[in-house]
Motif scaffolding. Structure first.
Motif, PDB file in Angstrom:
ATOM      1  N   UNK A  68      10.656   2.424   2.623  1.00  0.00           N
ATOM      2  CA  UNK A  68       9.786   3.434   3.228  1.00  0.00           C
ATOM      3  C   UNK A  68       8.667   3.842   2.272  1.00  0.00           C
ATOM      4  N   UNK A  69       9.025   4.039   1.013  1.00  0.00           N
ATOM      5  CA  UNK A  69       8.028   4.431   0.031  1.00  0.00           C
ATOM      6  C   UNK A  69       6.947   3.365  -0.107  1.00  0.00           C
ATOM      7  N   UNK A  70       7.337   2.107  -0.108  1.00  0.00           N
ATOM      8  CA  UNK A  70       6.362   1.025  -0.221  1.00  0.00           C
ATOM      9  C   UNK A  70       5.459   0.969   1.006  1.00  0.00           C
ATOM     10  N   UNK A  71       6.020   1.212   2.182  1.00  0.00           N
ATOM     11  CA  UNK A  71       5.206   1.245   3.401  1.00  0.00           C
ATOM     12  C   UNK A  71       4.172   2.378   3.337  1.00  0.00           C
ATOM     13  N   UNK A  72       4.608   3.558   2.885  1.00  0.00           N
ATOM     14  CA  UNK A  72       3.691   4.686   2.775  1.00  0.00           C
ATOM     15  C   UNK A  72       2.592   4.405   1.762  1.00  0.00           C
ATOM     16  N   UNK A 109       1.405   1.439   0.876  1.00  0.00           N
ATOM     17  CA  UNK A 109       0.505   0.438   1.449  1.00  0.00           C
ATOM     18  C   UNK A 109      -0.404   1.048   2.504  1.00  0.00           C
ATOM     19  N   UNK A 110       0.094   2.044   3.244  1.00  0.00           N
ATOM     20  CA  UNK A 110      -0.685   2.667   4.318  1.00  0.00           C
ATOM     21  C   UNK A 110      -1.652   3.732   3.810  1.00  0.00           C
ATOM     22  N   UNK A 111      -1.622   4.020   2.524  1.00  0.00           N
ATOM     23  CA  UNK A 111      -2.599   4.936   1.954  1.00  0.00           C
ATOM     24  C   UNK A 111      -2.167   6.385   1.812  1.00  0.00           C
ATOM     25  N   UNK A 112      -0.876   6.670   1.917  1.00  0.00           N
ATOM     26  CA  UNK A 112      -0.411   8.037   1.708  1.00  0.00           C
ATOM     27  C   UNK A 112      -0.513   8.376   0.227  1.00  0.00           C
ATOM     28  N   UNK A 113      -0.920   9.602  -0.048  1.00  0.00           N
ATOM     29  CA  UNK A 113      -1.235   9.966  -1.433  1.00  0.00           C
ATOM     30  C   UNK A 113      -0.115  10.703  -2.152  1.00  0.00           C
ATOM     31  N   UNK A 114       0.832  11.243  -1.387  1.00  0.00           N
ATOM     32  CA  UNK A 114       1.908  12.037  -1.987  1.00  0.00           C
ATOM     33  C   UNK A 114       3.214  11.708  -1.289  1.00  0.00           C
ATOM     34  N   UNK A 115       4.281  11.578  -2.072  1.00  0.00           N
ATOM     35  CA  UNK A 115       5.613  11.349  -1.525  1.00  0.00           C
ATOM     36  C   UNK A 115       6.436  12.617  -1.726  1.00  0.00           C
ATOM     37  N   UNK A 116       7.096  13.067  -0.655  1.00  0.00           N
ATOM     38  CA  UNK A 116       7.904  14.285  -0.678  1.00  0.00           C
ATOM     39  C   UNK A 116       9.358  13.904  -0.415  1.00  0.00           C
ATOM     40  N   UNK A 117      10.223  14.115  -1.382  1.00  0.00           N
ATOM     41  CA  UNK A 117      11.645  13.805  -1.235  1.00  0.00           C
ATOM     42  C   UNK A 117      12.389  15.068  -0.818  1.00  0.00           C
ATOM     43  N   UNK A 118      13.057  15.031   0.336  1.00  0.00           N
ATOM     44  CA  UNK A 118      13.818  16.187   0.813  1.00  0.00           C
ATOM     45  C   UNK A 118      15.283  16.065   0.376  1.00  0.00           C
ATOM     46  N   UNK A 119      15.798  17.133  -0.239  1.00  0.00           N
ATOM     47  CA  UNK A 119      17.128  17.093  -0.851  1.00  0.00           C
ATOM     48  C   UNK A 119      18.203  17.873  -0.104  1.00  0.00           C
TER      49      UNK A 119
END
Length: 380
Positions: A143-147, A149-159
Motif C-alpha cells: 500500500x505504501x508503495x502504491x501511495x 507511486x501515485x504521488x501522495x506526500x505523507x503517510x499516516x499510520x493508524x495505531x
C-alpha cells in the motif's frame, strides 16, 4: 429533503445528514463505541477551557493560514481519513479531496476508502496524504508503495485499531459491506428516495484498495471490515515502514506523551493525537486533555482530531500547541447533506469561525496563538 432553515453551523449539517440518510448509514457515520460516553466527552471536554480576550490590539487584518511541513496552508485544519464515504454520497472520497484542494488544506485518504489510491490521486491536483491500516506487514508495504507511486506526500499510520471497537449501533443494524437488503433497510431506503436513487445509479461501495490487491484480497477485506489489524504492530514494525517511506510520516491514534515521543524516536515526523472519534475505546480520555503535555515532551509537529465542530474548538487546540486540527465527522456531515457543495460550505464556515474567534480574542494571526489566550476551568 429541502432545507427548512439556513445551515449556519456543523450541527445543522448533521441534522440534514440525518434526514437524508437511512438509519443504518447515519448510525455508522454518527455512532461511537459501547455507551458512546467517549463520543460525548470529546465534545464536552472543550468546555474545560475558556478564552481570555486581549484588548488594545489591532485585529483589523487577520491571518488564519498556518505552516506545516514547509508548506503554507490556507487554514489550520485538514480533512481526516474516513472510510466508506461512498455510502454517504457517490464518489465521496474524491469529493472530499476536491474540496480540500480548493480550500488549500490537506486531505487524508483512508485505507478503507471506496475509491482506490490511484483513482483519488487522479481526481484533483491538491496535496493528498494516505492513511494506512496495517493488516499485515507485506500488505502495508505494498500500500505504501502504491501511495508513493501515485504521488501522495505523507503517510499516516493508524495505531488504535488492534481490535475493533464495540460499536453497538452497527451491531444492532447488522451494518456490513456489501449492504444486506433486509426488509427494514428496503423500507428505510424508500423513506430516503434521493439517497436510494444515488445508491442505485452508482457502483456499490466496496473497499477499493483491496479489489486489485495481490495478497489475499477477500481475507484482507473481511479483516479490515472487522478491524482485525496486526495486533503485533510495535516499534520495530514502525521502523520498517519508516525505512520504505521517503517522505513525511505521521503516527495517528496516540494520547500519551511517552507514546508520542517513542513514535518520534522511531522516525515519525509527527503524531496525530486521537481517540478515533470515540469509535474504539469508549472510556478513553480526549486527546485535548494531553495535548499540552505532548507538545512539551516531543517538540515535533502535533496534529489532533476527535470531536471538533466549531472554529473555537480548533482555536483552543492551536492555543495549546497543536500545529493543525483534523476534521472527521464535521466534513462528512457536509458530504452527506449536500455532496461536494456541503463539504465546501462546512470548510468555509469553519474558516469564518476561526477568523471571527481570532478577532474576538484579540489575536491577529493563527501563528501567534498560545496559552496566553486560554484559562482552564480549574483556574477560573
Amino acid at each position: 429533503m429541502f432545507e427548512s432553515h439556513p445551515l449556519i453551523n456543523v450541527e445543522d449539517y448533521r441534522q440534514l445528514a440525518k434526514a437524508n440518510l437511512p438509519r443504518i448509514i447515519f448510525d455508522y457515520l454518527d455512532g461511537g463505541a459501547e455507551d458512546e460516553k467517549g463520543l460525548q466527552h470529546n465534545r464536552t471536554v472543550f468546555d474545560q477551557w475558556r478564552f481570555k480576550p486581549q484588548r488594545l490590539v489591532d485585529v483589523s487584518q487577520r491571518d488564519i493560514s498556518c505552516q506545516l511541513f514547509n508548506k503554507i496552508w490556507d487554514a489550520p485544519f485538514a480533512i481526516a481519513p474516513t472510510g466508506l464515504n461512498s455510502s454517504l454520497w457517490p464518489n465521496g472520497d474524491a469529493l472530499l479531496a476536491k474540496s480540500a484542494a480548493k480550500a488549500n488544506i490537506p486531505f487524508m485518504l483512508s485505507t478503507a476508502s471506496n475509491m482506490s489510491i490511484e483513482e483519488v490521486a487522479k481526481s484533483c491536483d491538491g496535496e493528498k496524504w494516505f492513511q494506512l491500516y496495517v493488516v499485515h506487514q507485506a500488505l502495508a508495504e505494498q500500500m505504501a508503495q502504491r501511495a508513493l507511486k501515485a504521488g501522495y506526500t505523507t503517510l499516516v499510520i493508524t495505531l488504535d485499531v488492534g481490535v475493533n471497537g464495540y460499536r453497538e449501533r452497527d451491531i444492532r443494524n447488522a451494518f456490513a459491506l456489501p449492504l444486506r437488503f433486509s426488509p427494514r433497510l428496503v423500507l428505510d431506503g424508500m423513506l430516503h428516495p434521493a439517497w436510494s436513487w444515488r445508491f442505485i445509479c452508482n457502483a456499490k461501495p466496496q473497499l477499493a484498495n483491496f479489489v486489485t490487491s495481490e495478497i489475499n484480497s477477500l481475507e484482507v477485506q473481511a479483516a479490515l471490515m472487522s478491524r482485525q489489524m496486526d495486533a503485533s504492530f510495535n516499534s520495530e514494525s514502525l521502523k520498517k515502514i519508516r525505512e520504505i517511506w521517503p517522505h513525511t510520516l505521521l503516527v495517528k491514534g496516540i494520547v500519551r506523551p511517552e507514546d508520542a515521543l517513542k513514535a518520534i524516536q522511531c522516525g515519525a515526523d509527527g503524531v496525530i493525537l486521537s481517540n478515533h472519534g470515540g469509535r474504539q475505546l469508549d472510556c478513553s480520555i480526549s486527546p485535548m486533555e494531553t495535548l499540552h503535555d505532548v507538545v512539551a515532551s516531543t517538540h515535533s509537529s502535533i496534529l489532533i482530531d476527535s470531536g471538533f465542530r466549531r472554529g473555537s474548538d480548533i482555536v483552543k487546540a492551536l492555543c495549546l500547541g497543536a500545529n493543525m486540527v483534523c476534521l472527521g465527522r464535521a466534513t462528512l456531515y457536509g458530504l452527506a447533506a449536500k455532496g461536494e457543495a456541503g463539504v465546501d460550505e462546512v470548510v468555509q464556515l469553519l474558516k469564518q469561525d476561526i477568523d471571527r474567534t481570532l478577532a474576538q480574542i484579540g489575536c491577529p494571526a493563527v501563528k501567534q496563538l498560545s496559552t496566553h489566550y486560554l484559562t482552564h476551568e480549574q483556574s477560573i
